[in-house]
Design a protein around this motif. Structure first.
Motif, PDB file in Angstrom:
ATOM      1  N   GLN A 111       0.774  -1.297   0.011  1.00 11.94           N
ATOM      2  CA  GLN A 111      -0.026  -0.010  -0.058  1.00 11.94           C
ATOM      3  C   GLN A 111       0.927   1.294  -0.054  1.00 11.94           C
ATOM      4  O   GLN A 111       0.460   2.267  -0.663  1.00 11.94           O
ATOM      5  CB  GLN A 111      -1.051   0.063   1.070  1.00 11.94           C
ATOM      6  N   ALA A 112       1.902   1.129   0.521  1.00  9.19           N
ATOM      7  CA  ALA A 112       2.971   2.403   0.642  1.00  9.19           C
ATOM      8  C   ALA A 112       3.269   2.764  -0.719  1.00  9.19           C
ATOM      9  O   ALA A 112       3.430   3.827  -1.089  1.00  9.19           O
ATOM     10  CB  ALA A 112       3.898   2.298   1.611  1.00  9.19           C
ATOM     11  N   MET A 113       3.584   1.622  -1.625  1.00  5.46           N
ATOM     12  CA  MET A 113       3.981   1.836  -2.886  1.00  5.46           C
ATOM     13  C   MET A 113       2.908   2.466  -3.446  1.00  5.46           C
ATOM     14  O   MET A 113       3.083   3.323  -4.602  1.00  5.46           O
ATOM     15  CB  MET A 113       4.427   0.577  -3.538  1.00  5.46           C
ATOM     16  N   GLU A 114       1.788   2.039  -3.731  1.00 10.36           N
ATOM     17  CA  GLU A 114       0.601   2.453  -4.343  1.00 10.36           C
ATOM     18  C   GLU A 114       0.177   3.867  -4.062  1.00 10.36           C
ATOM     19  O   GLU A 114      -0.159   4.446  -4.859  1.00 10.36           O
ATOM     20  CB  GLU A 114      -0.652   1.652  -4.240  1.00 10.36           C
ATOM     21  N   LEU A 115       0.100   3.975  -2.557  1.00  6.09           N
ATOM     22  CA  LEU A 115      -0.313   5.333  -1.952  1.00  6.09           C
ATOM     23  C   LEU A 115       0.576   6.283  -2.271  1.00  6.09           C
ATOM     24  O   LEU A 115       0.274   7.681  -2.219  1.00  6.09           O
ATOM     25  CB  LEU A 115      -1.108   5.180  -0.966  1.00  6.09           C
ATOM     26  N   GLY A 116       1.730   6.129  -2.036  1.00 10.31           N
ATOM     27  CA  GLY A 116       2.912   7.274  -1.915  1.00 10.31           C
ATOM     28  C   GLY A 116       3.008   8.199  -2.924  1.00 10.31           C
ATOM     29  O   GLY A 116       3.254   9.302  -2.516  1.00 10.31           O
ATOM     30  N   ARG A 117       2.637   7.941  -3.950  1.00 12.61           N
ATOM     31  CA  ARG A 117       2.507   8.896  -5.079  1.00 12.61           C
ATOM     32  C   ARG A 117       1.392   9.892  -5.105  1.00 12.61           C
ATOM     33  O   ARG A 117       1.304  11.017  -5.648  1.00 12.61           O
ATOM     34  CB  ARG A 117       2.523   8.247  -6.587  1.00 12.61           C
ATOM     35  N   HIS A 118       0.426   9.675  -4.042  1.00  9.72           N
ATOM     36  CA  HIS A 118      -0.639  10.537  -3.818  1.00  9.72           C
ATOM     37  C   HIS A 118      -0.258  11.275  -2.400  1.00  9.72           C
ATOM     38  O   HIS A 118      -1.184  11.721  -1.919  1.00  9.72           O
ATOM     39  CB  HIS A 118      -1.936   9.756  -3.755  1.00  9.72           C
ATOM     40  N   ASP A 172       2.311   4.114  25.382  1.00  7.39           N
ATOM     41  CA  ASP A 172       3.692   3.703  24.706  1.00  7.39           C
ATOM     42  C   ASP A 172       3.262   3.704  23.262  1.00  7.39           C
ATOM     43  O   ASP A 172       3.982   4.041  22.412  1.00  7.39           O
ATOM     44  CB  ASP A 172       4.452   2.439  25.177  1.00  7.39           C
ATOM     45  N   ILE A 173       2.177   2.945  22.821  1.00  6.15           N
ATOM     46  CA  ILE A 173       1.504   3.097  21.521  1.00  6.15           C
ATOM     47  C   ILE A 173       1.354   4.303  21.013  1.00  6.15           C
ATOM     48  O   ILE A 173       1.482   4.658  19.921  1.00  6.15           O
ATOM     49  CB  ILE A 173       0.454   1.757  21.464  1.00  6.15           C
ATOM     50  N   ALA A 174       0.582   5.062  21.944  1.00  2.03           N
ATOM     51  CA  ALA A 174       0.158   6.188  21.146  1.00  2.03           C
ATOM     52  C   ALA A 174       1.155   7.164  21.154  1.00  2.03           C
ATOM     53  O   ALA A 174       1.296   7.916  20.012  1.00  2.03           O
ATOM     54  CB  ALA A 174      -0.738   6.803  22.382  1.00  2.03           C
ATOM     55  N   GLY A 175       2.276   7.064  21.856  1.00  2.00           N
ATOM     56  CA  GLY A 175       3.335   7.970  21.507  1.00  2.00           C
ATOM     57  C   GLY A 175       3.870   7.642  20.058  1.00  2.00           C
ATOM     58  O   GLY A 175       4.438   8.629  19.323  1.00  2.00           O
ATOM     59  N   LEU A 176       4.158   6.452  19.952  1.00  3.10           N
ATOM     60  CA  LEU A 176       4.712   6.218  18.572  1.00  3.10           C
ATOM     61  C   LEU A 176       3.557   6.547  17.148  1.00  3.10           C
ATOM     62  O   LEU A 176       4.105   6.878  16.304  1.00  3.10           O
ATOM     63  CB  LEU A 176       4.900   4.485  18.310  1.00  3.10           C
ATOM     64  N   VAL A 177       2.396   6.086  17.621  1.00  2.00           N
ATOM     65  CA  VAL A 177       1.353   6.755  16.821  1.00  2.00           C
ATOM     66  C   VAL A 177       1.217   8.249  16.395  1.00  2.00           C
ATOM     67  O   VAL A 177       1.158   8.722  15.290  1.00  2.00           O
ATOM     68  CB  VAL A 177       0.092   6.144  16.936  1.00  2.00           C
ATOM     69  N   SER A 178       1.539   8.915  17.565  1.00  2.21           N
ATOM     70  CA  SER A 178       1.542  10.487  17.740  1.00  2.21           C
ATOM     71  C   SER A 178       2.824  10.938  16.663  1.00  2.21           C
ATOM     72  O   SER A 178       2.677  11.707  15.824  1.00  2.21           O
ATOM     73  CB  SER A 178       1.972  10.960  19.153  1.00  2.21           C
ATOM     74  N   TYR A 179       4.067  10.324  16.615  1.00  2.00           N
ATOM     75  CA  TYR A 179       5.096  10.541  15.735  1.00  2.00           C
ATOM     76  C   TYR A 179       4.719  10.172  14.511  1.00  2.00           C
ATOM     77  O   TYR A 179       5.087  10.849  13.370  1.00  2.00           O
ATOM     78  CB  TYR A 179       6.343   9.857  16.296  1.00  2.00           C
ATOM     79  N   ILE A 180       4.049   9.069  14.122  1.00  2.00           N
ATOM     80  CA  ILE A 180       4.047   8.634  12.814  1.00  2.00           C
ATOM     81  C   ILE A 180       2.952   9.521  12.138  1.00  2.00           C
ATOM     82  O   ILE A 180       3.011   9.710  11.029  1.00  2.00           O
ATOM     83  CB  ILE A 180       3.446   7.130  12.902  1.00  2.00           C
ATOM     84  N   ALA A 181       1.848   9.980  12.799  1.00  2.00           N
ATOM     85  CA  ALA A 181       0.829  10.928  12.343  1.00  2.00           C
ATOM     86  C   ALA A 181       1.456  12.442  12.158  1.00  2.00           C
ATOM     87  O   ALA A 181       0.829  13.178  11.665  1.00  2.00           O
ATOM     88  CB  ALA A 181      -0.252  10.902  13.473  1.00  2.00           C
ATOM     89  N   SER A 182       2.559  12.683  12.561  1.00  2.00           N
ATOM     90  CA  SER A 182       3.064  14.087  12.615  1.00  2.00           C
ATOM     91  C   SER A 182       3.748  14.386  10.983  1.00  2.00           C
ATOM     92  O   SER A 182       4.127  13.509  10.425  1.00  2.00           O
ATOM     93  CB  SER A 182       4.172  14.329  13.660  1.00  2.00           C
ATOM     94  N   GLU A 184       6.573  15.538  10.872  1.00  2.00           N
ATOM     95  CA  GLU A 184       8.110  15.071  10.855  1.00  2.00           C
ATOM     96  C   GLU A 184       8.210  14.036  10.177  1.00  2.00           C
ATOM     97  O   GLU A 184       9.400  13.426   9.728  1.00  2.00           O
ATOM     98  CB  GLU A 184       8.385  15.017  12.121  1.00  2.00           C
ATOM     99  N   SER A 185       7.252  12.999  10.139  1.00  2.00           N
ATOM    100  CA  SER A 185       7.366  11.485   9.575  1.00  2.00           C
ATOM    101  C   SER A 185       7.009  11.291   8.074  1.00  2.00           C
ATOM    102  O   SER A 185       6.853  10.178   7.637  1.00  2.00           O
ATOM    103  CB  SER A 185       6.407  10.543  10.352  1.00  2.00           C
ATOM    104  N   HIS A 186       6.834  12.562   7.343  1.00  2.00           N
ATOM    105  CA  HIS A 186       6.678  12.597   6.085  1.00  2.00           C
ATOM    106  C   HIS A 186       7.317  11.561   5.118  1.00  2.00           C
ATOM    107  O   HIS A 186       6.883  11.171   4.125  1.00  2.00           O
ATOM    108  CB  HIS A 186       6.617  13.966   5.408  1.00  2.00           C
ATOM    109  N   PHE A 187       8.377  11.043   5.419  1.00  2.00           N
ATOM    110  CA  PHE A 187       9.240  10.301   4.479  1.00  2.00           C
ATOM    111  C   PHE A 187       9.305   8.997   5.203  1.00  2.00           C
ATOM    112  O   PHE A 187      10.287   7.936   4.431  1.00  2.00           O
ATOM    113  CB  PHE A 187      10.711  11.014   4.696  1.00  2.00           C
ATOM    114  N   ILE A 188       8.798   8.702   6.292  1.00  2.00           N
ATOM    115  CA  ILE A 188       8.561   7.157   6.840  1.00  2.00           C
ATOM    116  C   ILE A 188       7.308   6.767   6.196  1.00  2.00           C
ATOM    117  O   ILE A 188       5.968   7.120   6.427  1.00  2.00           O
ATOM    118  CB  ILE A 188       8.611   7.167   8.255  1.00  2.00           C
ATOM    119  N   THR A 189       7.541   5.468   5.397  1.00  2.00           N
ATOM    120  CA  THR A 189       6.340   4.846   4.783  1.00  2.00           C
ATOM    121  C   THR A 189       6.652   3.377   4.617  1.00  2.00           C
ATOM    122  O   THR A 189       8.016   2.923   4.396  1.00  2.00           O
ATOM    123  CB  THR A 189       5.799   5.499   3.612  1.00  2.00           C
ATOM    124  N   GLY A 190       6.028   2.446   4.592  1.00  2.00           N
ATOM    125  CA  GLY A 190       5.995   1.253   4.273  1.00  2.00           C
ATOM    126  C   GLY A 190       6.612   0.324   5.538  1.00  2.00           C
ATOM    127  O   GLY A 190       6.998  -0.810   5.240  1.00  2.00           O
TER     128      GLY A 190
END
Length: 196
Positions: A111-118, A172-182, A184-190
């Protein structure tokens, strides 16, 4: 001003509740979804969000994520009530403005490959034992099946099976999700982040 709109399934308790509160604290308006039997829990989380975080909005969306029409109505409902959708937690689809999909399983790569271009990133978290009501129930059932009443021994064995020597908490999970949703995480995918 809102950072955007996040939709969280299973938001009435445990990890989903912790993620909802964390993302509200981060500045997101929150679509809270859970099964109808958890409606009172969702209402409590919504009250906590709107009373604790000034200017934050929350809407309730009762849905069974195993029913496709419920999922579609849930997504349409958050878009209608909160004006869009930027972050979706635990589901595999997005709608209109979606920028982040964060799931509780290993859904990420294709899904990261398919949706990344969007401009949409797709990541997953894979939690180990997190101290929730569900894990407490699992512990009770396991001990019953094993014919054991040694709760402390069970807890110690569980801790020894983790990489860090202790059990995680929903925050602990919420902290990780908070970062992934920020932003700053724009280049983290897949990625699927394993938390043991």
């Amino acid at each position: 001003m809102s950072k955007g709109v996040a939709l969280i399934t299973g938001a009435g308790q445990g990890i989903g509740r912790a993620i909802s509160l964390r993302l509200a604290a981060d500045g997101f308006d929150i679509g809270l979804s859970d099964i109808p039997t958890n409606k009172s829990n969702l209402e409590e989380v919504a009250r906590e969000i709107t009373s604790t975080y000034a200017g934050r909005r929350a809407c309730l969306l009762l849905a069974d994520v195993t029913v496709e029409d419920d999922v579609r109505n849930m997504v349409d409902g958050v878009v209608t009530e909160l004006g869009g959708l930027d972050v979706m937690i635990a589901l595999n689809e997005t709608h209109k403005r979606g920028r982040r999909i964060i799931g509780a399983s290993s859904l990420a790569g294709k899904q990261a490959m398919e949706l990344g271009r969007h401009g949409i990133t797709v990541n997953a978290y894979a939690p180990g034992l997190i101290m929730t009501a569900m894990v407490d129930s699992l512990k009770e059932e396991t001990m019953k099946l094993m014919g054991s009443s040694d709760s402390d021994g069970y807890d110690e064995k569980s801790k020894n099976n983790t990489c860090v020597g202790y059990l995680g908490a929903p925050d602990d999970i919420a902290g990780l999700v908070s970062y992934i949703a920020s932003a700053e995480s724009h280049f983290i995918t897949g990625q699927s982040v394993v938390l043991l």
